[in-house]
Motif scaffolding. Structure first.
Motif, PDB file in Angstrom:
ATOM      1  N   GLU A 613       0.714  -1.241   0.018  1.00  0.00           N
ATOM      2  CA  GLU A 613      -0.162  -0.013   0.086  1.00  0.00           C
ATOM      3  C   GLU A 613       0.908   1.369  -0.033  1.00  0.00           C
ATOM      4  OE1 GLU A 613      -2.911   2.519  -0.623  1.00  0.00           O
ATOM      5  OE2 GLU A 613      -3.082   0.298  -0.830  1.00  0.00           O
ATOM      6  N   PRO A 614       1.881   1.530   0.944  1.00  0.00           N
ATOM      7  CA  PRO A 614       2.675   2.537   0.833  1.00  0.00           C
ATOM      8  C   PRO A 614       3.104   3.085  -0.661  1.00  0.00           C
ATOM      9  CG  PRO A 614       3.265   1.472   2.682  1.00  0.00           C
ATOM     10  CD  PRO A 614       2.343   0.445   1.893  1.00  0.00           C
ATOM     11  N   LEU A 615       3.647   2.007  -1.435  1.00  0.00           N
ATOM     12  CA  LEU A 615       4.187   2.279  -2.719  1.00  0.00           C
ATOM     13  C   LEU A 615       3.128   2.376  -3.538  1.00  0.00           C
ATOM     14  CD1 LEU A 615       6.842  -0.704  -2.568  1.00  0.00           C
ATOM     15  CD2 LEU A 615       7.353   1.826  -2.953  1.00  0.00           C
ATOM     16  N   VAL A 616       1.959   1.802  -3.586  1.00  0.00           N
ATOM     17  CA  VAL A 616       0.521   1.985  -4.293  1.00  0.00           C
ATOM     18  C   VAL A 616       0.245   3.490  -4.285  1.00  0.00           C
ATOM     19  CG1 VAL A 616      -1.641   1.375  -4.577  1.00  0.00           C
ATOM     20  CG2 VAL A 616      -0.083  -0.362  -4.491  1.00  0.00           C
ATOM     21  N   ALA A 617       0.327   3.881  -2.990  1.00  0.00           N
ATOM     22  CA  ALA A 617      -0.263   5.112  -2.542  1.00  0.00           C
ATOM     23  C   ALA A 617       0.484   6.271  -3.512  1.00  0.00           C
ATOM     24  CB  ALA A 617      -0.550   5.415  -1.122  1.00  0.00           C
ATOM     25  N   ASP A 618       1.907   6.072  -3.716  1.00  0.00           N
ATOM     26  CA  ASP A 618       2.764   6.970  -4.154  1.00  0.00           C
ATOM     27  C   ASP A 618       2.655   7.116  -5.520  1.00  0.00           C
ATOM     28  OD1 ASP A 618       4.576   9.043  -3.571  1.00  0.00           O
ATOM     29  OD2 ASP A 618       6.282   7.866  -4.170  1.00  0.00           O
ATOM     30  N   VAL A 619       2.083   6.109  -6.197  1.00  0.00           N
ATOM     31  CA  VAL A 619       1.780   6.289  -7.422  1.00  0.00           C
ATOM     32  C   VAL A 619       1.142   7.492  -8.171  1.00  0.00           C
ATOM     33  CG1 VAL A 619       0.980   4.895  -9.916  1.00  0.00           C
ATOM     34  CG2 VAL A 619       1.995   3.741  -7.790  1.00  0.00           C
ATOM     35  N   ALA A 620       0.197   8.079  -7.169  1.00  0.00           N
ATOM     36  CA  ALA A 620      -0.628   9.002  -7.743  1.00  0.00           C
ATOM     37  C   ALA A 620       0.420  10.430  -7.788  1.00  0.00           C
ATOM     38  CB  ALA A 620      -1.834   9.453  -6.600  1.00  0.00           C
ATOM     39  N   ARG A 621       1.406  10.494  -7.016  1.00  0.00           N
ATOM     40  CA  ARG A 621       2.585  11.668  -7.082  1.00  0.00           C
ATOM     41  C   ARG A 621       3.129  11.361  -8.595  1.00  0.00           C
ATOM     42  NH1 ARG A 621       7.653  12.479  -5.327  1.00  0.00           N
ATOM     43  NH2 ARG A 621       7.991  10.211  -4.725  1.00  0.00           N
ATOM     44  N   LEU A 622       3.534  10.050  -8.998  1.00  0.00           N
ATOM     45  CA  LEU A 622       4.184   9.989 -10.282  1.00  0.00           C
ATOM     46  C   LEU A 622       3.140  10.114 -11.271  1.00  0.00           C
ATOM     47  CD1 LEU A 622       6.618   8.844 -11.630  1.00  0.00           C
ATOM     48  CD2 LEU A 622       5.561   6.491 -11.726  1.00  0.00           C
ATOM     49  N   ARG A 623       2.015   9.877 -11.273  1.00  0.00           N
ATOM     50  CA  ARG A 623       0.940  10.135 -12.307  1.00  0.00           C
ATOM     51  C   ARG A 623       0.672  11.443 -12.499  1.00  0.00           C
ATOM     52  NH1 ARG A 623      -3.893   7.737 -14.153  1.00  0.00           N
ATOM     53  NH2 ARG A 623      -5.006   9.373 -15.648  1.00  0.00           N
ATOM     54  N   ALA A 624       0.890  12.417 -11.322  1.00  0.00           N
ATOM     55  CA  ALA A 624       0.709  13.598 -11.489  1.00  0.00           C
ATOM     56  C   ALA A 624       1.808  14.449 -12.517  1.00  0.00           C
ATOM     57  CB  ALA A 624       0.783  14.593 -10.241  1.00  0.00           C
ATOM     58  N   THR A 625       3.016  13.958 -12.211  1.00  0.00           N
ATOM     59  CA  THR A 625       4.206  14.268 -13.263  1.00  0.00           C
ATOM     60  C   THR A 625       3.808  14.005 -14.712  1.00  0.00           C
ATOM     61  OG1 THR A 625       5.425  12.569 -13.014  1.00  0.00           O
ATOM     62  CG2 THR A 625       5.814  14.187 -11.209  1.00  0.00           C
ATOM     63  N   LEU A 626       3.203  13.000 -14.801  1.00  0.00           N
ATOM     64  CA  LEU A 626       2.922  12.223 -16.012  1.00  0.00           C
ATOM     65  C   LEU A 626       1.727  13.287 -16.818  1.00  0.00           C
ATOM     66  CD1 LEU A 626       3.386  10.350 -18.405  1.00  0.00           C
ATOM     67  CD2 LEU A 626       1.309   8.858 -17.489  1.00  0.00           C
ATOM     68  N   ASP A 627       0.699  13.710 -16.158  1.00  0.00           N
ATOM     69  CA  ASP A 627      -0.197  14.566 -16.419  1.00  0.00           C
ATOM     70  C   ASP A 627       0.323  16.028 -16.629  1.00  0.00           C
ATOM     71  OD1 ASP A 627      -1.935  12.633 -16.291  1.00  0.00           O
ATOM     72  OD2 ASP A 627      -2.890  13.341 -14.249  1.00  0.00           O
ATOM     73  N   ALA A 628       1.289  16.297 -15.752  1.00  0.00           N
ATOM     74  CA  ALA A 628       1.949  17.861 -16.237  1.00  0.00           C
ATOM     75  C   ALA A 628       2.718  17.747 -17.530  1.00  0.00           C
ATOM     76  CB  ALA A 628       2.673  18.279 -14.869  1.00  0.00           C
ATOM     77  N   ALA A 629       3.357  16.783 -17.709  1.00  0.00           N
ATOM     78  CA  ALA A 629       4.217  16.456 -18.705  1.00  0.00           C
ATOM     79  C   ALA A 629       3.447  16.913 -20.042  1.00  0.00           C
ATOM     80  CB  ALA A 629       4.974  15.474 -18.659  1.00  0.00           C
ATOM     81  N   ALA A 630       2.265  15.905 -19.987  1.00  0.00           N
ATOM     82  CA  ALA A 630       1.343  15.903 -21.326  1.00  0.00           C
ATOM     83  C   ALA A 630       0.769  17.247 -21.611  1.00  0.00           C
ATOM     84  CB  ALA A 630       0.199  14.993 -20.873  1.00  0.00           C
ATOM     85  N   GLY A 631       0.580  17.984 -20.463  1.00  0.00           N
ATOM     86  CA  GLY A 631      -0.029  19.341 -20.670  1.00  0.00           C
ATOM     87  C   GLY A 631       0.905  20.242 -20.965  1.00  0.00           C
ATOM     88  N   ALA A 632       2.308  20.293 -20.450  1.00  0.00           N
ATOM     89  CA  ALA A 632       3.117  21.284 -20.957  1.00  0.00           C
ATOM     90  C   ALA A 632       4.183  21.034 -21.656  1.00  0.00           C
ATOM     91  CB  ALA A 632       4.015  21.547 -19.544  1.00  0.00           C
ATOM     92  N   GLY A 633       4.547  19.673 -22.223  1.00  0.00           N
ATOM     93  CA  GLY A 633       5.533  19.336 -23.125  1.00  0.00           C
ATOM     94  C   GLY A 633       6.825  19.095 -22.442  1.00  0.00           C
ATOM     95  N   ALA A 634       7.835  18.669 -23.035  1.00  0.00           N
ATOM     96  CA  ALA A 634       9.100  18.318 -22.257  1.00  0.00           C
ATOM     97  C   ALA A 634       9.675  19.661 -21.708  1.00  0.00           C
ATOM     98  CB  ALA A 634      10.086  17.606 -23.192  1.00  0.00           C
ATOM     99  N   ASP A 635      10.341  19.594 -20.808  1.00  0.00           N
ATOM    100  CA  ASP A 635      10.876  20.776 -19.873  1.00  0.00           C
ATOM    101  C   ASP A 635      12.185  20.825 -20.822  1.00  0.00           C
ATOM    102  OD1 ASP A 635      12.094  22.551 -18.420  1.00  0.00           O
ATOM    103  OD2 ASP A 635      12.270  21.189 -16.651  1.00  0.00           O
ATOM    104  N   GLU A 636      12.492  22.405 -21.216  1.00  0.00           N
ATOM    105  CA  GLU A 636      13.481  22.742 -21.942  1.00  0.00           C
ATOM    106  C   GLU A 636      14.738  23.102 -21.216  1.00  0.00           C
ATOM    107  OE1 GLU A 636      13.848  22.204 -25.253  1.00  0.00           O
ATOM    108  OE2 GLU A 636      11.797  21.473 -25.495  1.00  0.00           O
ATOM    109  N   GLY A 637      14.507  22.907 -19.831  1.00  0.00           N
ATOM    110  CA  GLY A 637      15.604  23.628 -18.940  1.00  0.00           C
ATOM    111  C   GLY A 637      16.893  22.573 -18.896  1.00  0.00           C
ATOM    112  N   LEU A 638      17.901  23.008 -18.433  1.00  0.00           N
ATOM    113  CA  LEU A 638      18.710  22.060 -18.006  1.00  0.00           C
ATOM    114  C   LEU A 638      18.759  21.666 -16.677  1.00  0.00           C
ATOM    115  CD1 LEU A 638      22.071  24.253 -18.980  1.00  0.00           C
ATOM    116  CD2 LEU A 638      21.178  22.287 -20.381  1.00  0.00           C
TER     117      LEU A 638
END
Length: 765
Positions: A613-638
């Protein structure tokens, strides 16, 4: 064998996790040469530059041989350029320690004293035998170590999945047909959480057998150059990509659980969690094309024997625990967990027998974190310790429970932990500090007392911690090569005296009390343990049979004889004991790894919990980064990553001339496109800035790093006021941890985020 005035002696190298056998050349009471031991059963003559440099390290004139006590008349603890040191005898040094610690404990309680333990403790017998006793004697919850700037995410993943954080599977390199390796550079590091001498040769063996090696890394490392395929990946996105592999395995019907199937729980849940992480969805964030992800997943599934292995590049990131967990998941879903040629569980030569199954299952209590929390940020305890990144704030933040004294043992956190400048300043505010260290370095310069252990050639060596992570079970013990230094003190005796002081005993109390107590405890545990070869016997009877000339040797004899391969104090005459290792100076080969499921499991269910469960619960945090990347495109910073070099081991070897000679190694690798975009040139200097600090560093333009990534080695930043490391001071480099942010942690493990740090480049005028 003796040649004139010279002699040779076999020795296990104590400088990295590979545990290679060396042949040391001794003359006039000094170690004067080192080469690979061709007869060693594990390393078979392999040696790296680090091992070859051991004589220079042992004979380093800057190495401390006697205790130092700060001369408070010389300017105080906070003025390193003026403060003086006095070389004193051991009795005065320990009396100073007793008085200093007692003053803090009497005023503020035991929890005002902290302990920091560095990586070298994994390479000494005392680190396993005597350090735990000292830690317990301190009676404080303030325990920190280099584990939370390195490998804690893997411990967390294994703790939740297998029920114990030390049950870490290693790739069975000598039988694998396919190796998928992420964030690891063993051709340089010699391996990590995977004890394997001549790692490059073992990789070549996979290819020679017709297999394949794939390296996933933002940089084209030496290991990547040895592989069949190198896949560049955006730093910190490994968890996304591994989930995409799981996604494709499930979608294509390629999941095959193999012999471990009946011991696995949570397979369906893992597949559900992977649903959003399609190869197409993660590609923009990771930089790995969707078709490549599908191909790698299919190759992994098709390989007869395959293993997935991830190291520091996957653990020193924001999703370290999830990434480590997903390597385990992939090994399980492809039928390679606990299978020959896959990811198997090592067992040191001293390792205990697995618990007998009950109703076909081995059961335990499971594993948890967060039994207590830090004062300032409320960060959870993991494996009995707090994140090293919290150390500075717990020292410099006033209030009840403030950390006011510190003991460091073989660690240099001023160079190795985040927000280094804040930590350095915080150490100056401590009321008392002790360092067990052979150098006056960037951390020990803050101490009031420095207690230098005698050099490794004068004590025995056996790898307790690393043997359990070996890709083959071997047993090797190296007795002392040189006689004791009459004025020196071995680390086990230093730790024993510190233990007695922590318990309130006089500074000159007899250390044999500690040694005998540890021996008695080891025997009592062994006779009470189910499955032990000495179960039910009288500890007093066994004590009379213990062999060894020193306390560490006697403790080792007990560990060997009561372990899985042991002689059981005569019950199994062909079993292991100290005498057999002394008679086998090149080691004893105990064979290839063997399957251990389900008996090794310590989960409450008796199953491999693939969806805890602790690892399963943390997947939501990872999913949020995926959604953010889909909305903003790849980060161009270094973003910044670290790197290793075959001539360095963190900050340990920078005072050894052979390890720092030649061209400048503390350079910033910059891709040609990024160099042109930011106006920096090869050989020039650049200003490198993050949210926490700024450095000036030499630029090395190279396409070995992917565009958008810059790379700087860790462990540098020498030459600070108050240190006595002349060679390192002449090759100082810069401290990359001035740029790392102590507030950025993997929340499940508390591990520092040292890779994927957003940075800015600008030319120096």
């Amino acid at each position: 064998m003796t040649i004139g005035l010279e002699s040779t002696a076999p020795r296990i190298c104590p400088l990295c996790e590979a545990t290679c056998g060396l042949e040391l050349r001794v003359a006039d009471g000094r170690v004067v040469g080192a080469r690979g031991d061709a007869a060693h059963v594990f390393s078979r003559g392999y040696i790296c530059p680090k091992g070859a440099s051991l004589p220079q390290l042992l004979n380093d004139p800057d190495r401390l041989r006697r205790p130092l006590v700060r001369d408070t008349a010389g300017g105080g603890r906070g003025r390193h350029g003026e403060a003086g040191w006095r070389e004193v005898d051991w009795d005065e040094a320990f009396e100073t320690v007793r008085a200093g610690l007692r003053r803090v404990v009497d005023a503020h309680g035991r929890d005002a004293v902290g302990l920091y333990v560095g990586n070298p403790n994994a390479h000494t017998m005392s680190g396993s035998q005597h350090l735990p006793a000292f830690s317990r004697a301190l009676g404080s919850r303030w325990r920190f170590s280099a584990t939370t700037v390195d490998q804690m995410p893997m411990h967390v993943a294994c703790g939740f999945v297998f029920g114990h954080p030390s049950l870490i599977p290693v790739p069975d390199l000598d039988r694998a047909d396919y190796l998928l390796m992420l964030g690891a550079n063993p051709a340089v590091s010699n391996g990590s959480l995977c004890t394997a001498p001549d790692f490059p040769g073992r990789l070549a063996g996979i290819r020679d057998r017709g297999g394949k090696v794939v390296v996933v890394d933002p940089r084209r490392t030496r290991t990547a150059a040895l592989a069949d395929e190198h896949l560049p990946i955006r730093p910190g996105t490994d968890a996304l990509w591994l989930f995409a592999l799981v996604n494709h395995l499930a979608a294509a019907g390629l999941v095959s659980l193999g012999p471990a199937a009946e011991h696995l729980a949570g397979v369906e849940r893992v597949v559900e969690l992977a649903a959003p992480f399609t190869p197409e969805a993660v590609a923009p964030a990771c930089g790995v094309p969707a078709e490549t992800t599908r191909r790698i997943a299919a190759e992994l599934a098709a390989a007869p024997r395959a293993a997935v292995y991830g190291r520091m590049g996957t653990t020193t990131v924001a999703f370290g625990a999830l990434t480590s967990w997903l390597t385990i998941v992939l090994n399980a879903l492809t039928g390679n967990l606990d299978a020959a040629g896959g990811a198997m569980f090592g067992r040191g030569a001293h390792g205990r027998a697995d618990r007998p199954p009950v109703d076909g299952r081995a059961r335990g209590r499971g594993w948890t974190t967060g039994r207590w929390h830090t004062r300032v940020r409320g960060l959870p305890e993991v494996m009995g310790e707090f994140p090293a990144a919290a150390m500075a704030e717990e020292i410099d933040t006033p209030g009840e429970g403030q950390l006011r004294a510190l003991v460091t043992v073989a660690g240099n956190p001023v160079l190795s932990t985040p927000d280094a400048r804040r930590l350095s300043a915080a150490l100056d505010t401590l009321e008392f500090m002790v360092s067990v260290d052979p150098y006056l370095n960037e951390t020990s310069r803050h101490a009031d007392v420095i207690l230098p252990p005698t050099d490794p050639a004068r004590v025995g060596h056996y790898d307790f911690m690393l043997g359990a992570l070996a890709v083959r079970t071997v047993a090797s013990y190296s007795p002392p090569v040189l006689p004791p230094d009459p004025g020196g003190l071995a680390e086990h005796d230093i730790l024993a005296r510190l233990t007695l002081i922590a318990l309130g005993e006089p500074a000159d109390a007899d250390v044999s009390v500690v040694h005998e107590t540890l021996l008695d405890e080891a025997l009592r545990r062994a006779v009470a343990e189910p499955g032990s070869p000495v179960a039910g016997r009288d500890p007093a009877e066994l004590r009379a049979l213990v062999d060894g000339e020193s306390a560490p040797e006697r403790l080792l004899d007990v560990a060997l004889r009561t372990g899985y391969f042991g002689d059981g104090f005569g019950a199994r005459p062909d079993g292991l004991r100290l005498a057999r290792l002394l008679a086998s100076p090149h080691g004893v080969d105990l064979g290839a790894l063997t399957p251990r499921l389900p008996a090794l499991l310590r989960t409450a269910s008796g199953k491999v919990e693939l969806a805890p469960e602790p690892l399963v619960a943390d997947v939501a945090r990872l999913r949020a980064t995926l959604d953010a990347a889909a909305g903003a495109g790849a980060d161009e910073g270094l973003v910044l990553i670290g790197r290793r070099h075959p001539r360095t081991n963190n900050s340990w070897l920078h005072n050894v001339p052979a390890m720092v000679k030649g061209r400048e190694r503390c350079t910033l690798l910059v891709h040609p496109d990024d160099a042109a975009r930011h106006g920096v040139a090869d050989g020039g200097r650049t200003r490198l800035a993050s949210a926490t600090g700024t450095l000036e560093v030499q630029v090395e333009v190279s396409d070995e790093v992917m565009a958008g990534v810059v790379c700087l080695p860790h462990g540098w930043g020498h030459g600070l006021a108050g240190t006595r490391m002349s060679v390192a001071a002449a090759h100082p480099g810069v401290n990359t941890n001035i740029l790392t942010d102590a507030s950025q942690l993997d929340p499940l493990s508390g591990n520092a985020v040292l890779n994927g740090i957003p940075v800015r480049l600008s030319p120096v005028d």
